[in-house]
Design a protein around this motif. Structure first.
Motif, PDB file in Angstrom:
ATOM      1  N   LEU A 156       0.824  -1.206   0.000  1.00  0.00           N
ATOM      2  CA  LEU A 156       0.000   0.000   0.000  1.00  0.00           C
ATOM      3  C   LEU A 156       0.860   1.258   0.000  1.00  0.00           C
ATOM      4  CD1 LEU A 156      -2.744  -1.034   2.580  1.00  0.00           C
ATOM      5  CD2 LEU A 156      -2.986  -0.852   0.100  1.00  0.00           C
ATOM      6  N   GLY A 157       1.921   1.256   0.793  1.00  0.00           N
ATOM      7  CA  GLY A 157       2.801   2.405   0.863  1.00  0.00           C
ATOM      8  C   GLY A 157       3.500   2.681  -0.453  1.00  0.00           C
ATOM      9  N   LEU A 158       3.835   1.645  -1.185  1.00  0.00           N
ATOM     10  CA  LEU A 158       4.490   1.821  -2.480  1.00  0.00           C
ATOM     11  C   LEU A 158       3.512   2.320  -3.541  1.00  0.00           C
ATOM     12  CD1 LEU A 158       6.793  -1.330  -2.550  1.00  0.00           C
ATOM     13  CD2 LEU A 158       7.455   1.054  -2.128  1.00  0.00           C
ATOM     14  N   GLN A 159       2.253   2.005  -3.399  1.00  0.00           N
ATOM     15  CA  GLN A 159       1.253   2.450  -4.358  1.00  0.00           C
ATOM     16  C   GLN A 159       0.857   3.912  -4.148  1.00  0.00           C
ATOM     17  OE1 GLN A 159      -2.126  -0.267  -4.818  1.00  0.00           O
ATOM     18  NE2 GLN A 159      -0.851  -1.858  -3.903  1.00  0.00           N
ATOM     19  N   CYS A 160       0.977   4.438  -2.926  1.00  0.00           N
ATOM     20  CA  CYS A 160       0.473   5.787  -2.617  1.00  0.00           C
ATOM     21  C   CYS A 160       1.201   6.921  -3.325  1.00  0.00           C
ATOM     22  CB  CYS A 160       0.454   6.000  -1.112  1.00  0.00           C
ATOM     23  SG  CYS A 160      -0.864   5.040  -0.339  1.00  0.00           S
ATOM     24  N   PRO A 161       2.423   7.142  -3.379  1.00  0.00           N
ATOM     25  CA  PRO A 161       3.522   6.614  -2.563  1.00  0.00           C
ATOM     26  C   PRO A 161       3.746   7.488  -1.334  1.00  0.00           C
ATOM     27  CG  PRO A 161       4.436   7.915  -4.341  1.00  0.00           C
ATOM     28  CD  PRO A 161       2.930   7.958  -4.483  1.00  0.00           C
ATOM     29  N   LEU A 162       3.833   6.866  -0.201  1.00  0.00           N
ATOM     30  CA  LEU A 162       4.197   7.552   1.024  1.00  0.00           C
ATOM     31  C   LEU A 162       5.711   7.639   1.101  1.00  0.00           C
ATOM     32  CD1 LEU A 162       1.743   5.856   3.532  1.00  0.00           C
ATOM     33  CD2 LEU A 162       1.687   8.228   2.786  1.00  0.00           C
ATOM     34  N   PRO A 163       6.248   8.506   1.958  1.00  0.00           N
ATOM     35  CA  PRO A 163       7.703   8.515   2.135  1.00  0.00           C
ATOM     36  C   PRO A 163       8.191   7.132   2.556  1.00  0.00           C
ATOM     37  CG  PRO A 163       6.700  10.400   3.241  1.00  0.00           C
ATOM     38  CD  PRO A 163       5.578   9.520   2.775  1.00  0.00           C
ATOM     39  N   TRP A 164       9.373   6.763   2.072  1.00  0.00           N
ATOM     40  CA  TRP A 164       9.889   5.417   2.337  1.00  0.00           C
ATOM     41  C   TRP A 164       9.982   5.144   3.824  1.00  0.00           C
ATOM     42  CZ3 TRP A 164      14.079   4.465   5.282  1.00  0.00           C
ATOM     43  CH2 TRP A 164      14.939   5.542   5.540  1.00  0.00           C
ATOM     44  N   TRP A 165      10.388   6.135   4.621  1.00  0.00           N
ATOM     45  CA  TRP A 165      10.552   5.916   6.060  1.00  0.00           C
ATOM     46  C   TRP A 165       9.219   5.654   6.744  1.00  0.00           C
ATOM     47  CZ3 TRP A 165       7.899   9.443   8.875  1.00  0.00           C
ATOM     48  CH2 TRP A 165       7.627  10.671   8.276  1.00  0.00           C
ATOM     49  N   TRP A 166       8.146   6.252   6.214  1.00  0.00           N
ATOM     50  CA  TRP A 166       6.818   6.038   6.798  1.00  0.00           C
ATOM     51  C   TRP A 166       6.365   4.599   6.538  1.00  0.00           C
ATOM     52  CZ3 TRP A 166       3.961   9.338   9.748  1.00  0.00           C
ATOM     53  CH2 TRP A 166       2.664   8.941  10.030  1.00  0.00           C
ATOM     54  N   THR A 167       6.512   4.163   5.314  1.00  0.00           N
ATOM     55  CA  THR A 167       6.117   2.806   4.944  1.00  0.00           C
ATOM     56  C   THR A 167       6.948   1.779   5.702  1.00  0.00           C
ATOM     57  OG1 THR A 167       5.453   3.561   2.753  1.00  0.00           O
ATOM     58  CG2 THR A 167       5.873   1.211   3.003  1.00  0.00           C
ATOM     59  N   ALA A 168       8.261   1.990   5.744  1.00  0.00           N
ATOM     60  CA  ALA A 168       9.148   1.034   6.417  1.00  0.00           C
ATOM     61  C   ALA A 168       8.862   0.960   7.913  1.00  0.00           C
ATOM     62  CB  ALA A 168      10.605   1.420   6.172  1.00  0.00           C
ATOM     63  N   SER A 169       8.675   2.105   8.557  1.00  0.00           N
ATOM     64  CA  SER A 169       8.445   2.077  10.005  1.00  0.00           C
ATOM     65  C   SER A 169       7.085   1.474  10.348  1.00  0.00           C
ATOM     66  CB  SER A 169       8.590   3.476  10.603  1.00  0.00           C
ATOM     67  OG  SER A 169       7.615   4.349  10.072  1.00  0.00           O
TER      68      SER A 169
END
Length: 135
Positions: free
Chosen positions: A102-115
């Motif tokens: 989901l984070g990669l599709q949005c795209p949210l900042p990488w640190w937000w998705t990873a955390s």
């Protein structure tokens, strides 16, 4: 190992997760302002403050706070609610890679998705049944 001590890890994990979920409370009470602050925090600038965006913010924040209430309730006696705690453990473990997608599709900042994904995975691991309960 005493039965209560065997579930201490689950109690702590549930309480910490409940506290994190309660951070959604500003989004329930003041969804427009919460959306603006969140957008600023992740570097998106001024968001659209149309009725749908404000509703979706309040809706997601309400779900977060509700989950926090449930997790806090389960933390009071994880041994008693062990089937539900184990179900949540599996759900959080499965949700972790879904969250990455989901984070990669949005795209949210990488640190937000990873955390967020790491937090879900860690919570899922922490909620696994204690060894004493499996015996």
């Amino acid at each position: 190992m005493k039965p209560a001590a065997a579930f201490a890890r689950q109690t702590l994990a549930l309480r910490l997760a409940a506290l994190v979920m309660f951070t959604g409370l500003p989004g329930v009470l003041l969804p427009g302002q919460a959306l603006e602050k969140f957008s600023w925090f992740v570097g998106y600038g001024q968001p659209r403050l149309d009725p749908l965006s404000i509703f979706m913010t309040a809706d997601a924040a309400s779900a977060s706070v509700l989950l926090g209430l449930v997790l806090g309730f389960l933390a009071r006696d994880p041994e008693r609610y062990q089937p539900l705690v184990r179900l949540l453990s599996r759900a959080f473990l499965v949700a972790s890679p879904v969250w990455i997608s989901l984070g990669l599709q949005c795209p949210l900042p990488w640190w937000w998705t990873a955390s967020a994904a790491a937090g879900l995975f860690a919570l899922g691991l922490a909620l696994r049944a204690p060894a004493a309960a499996n015996a």
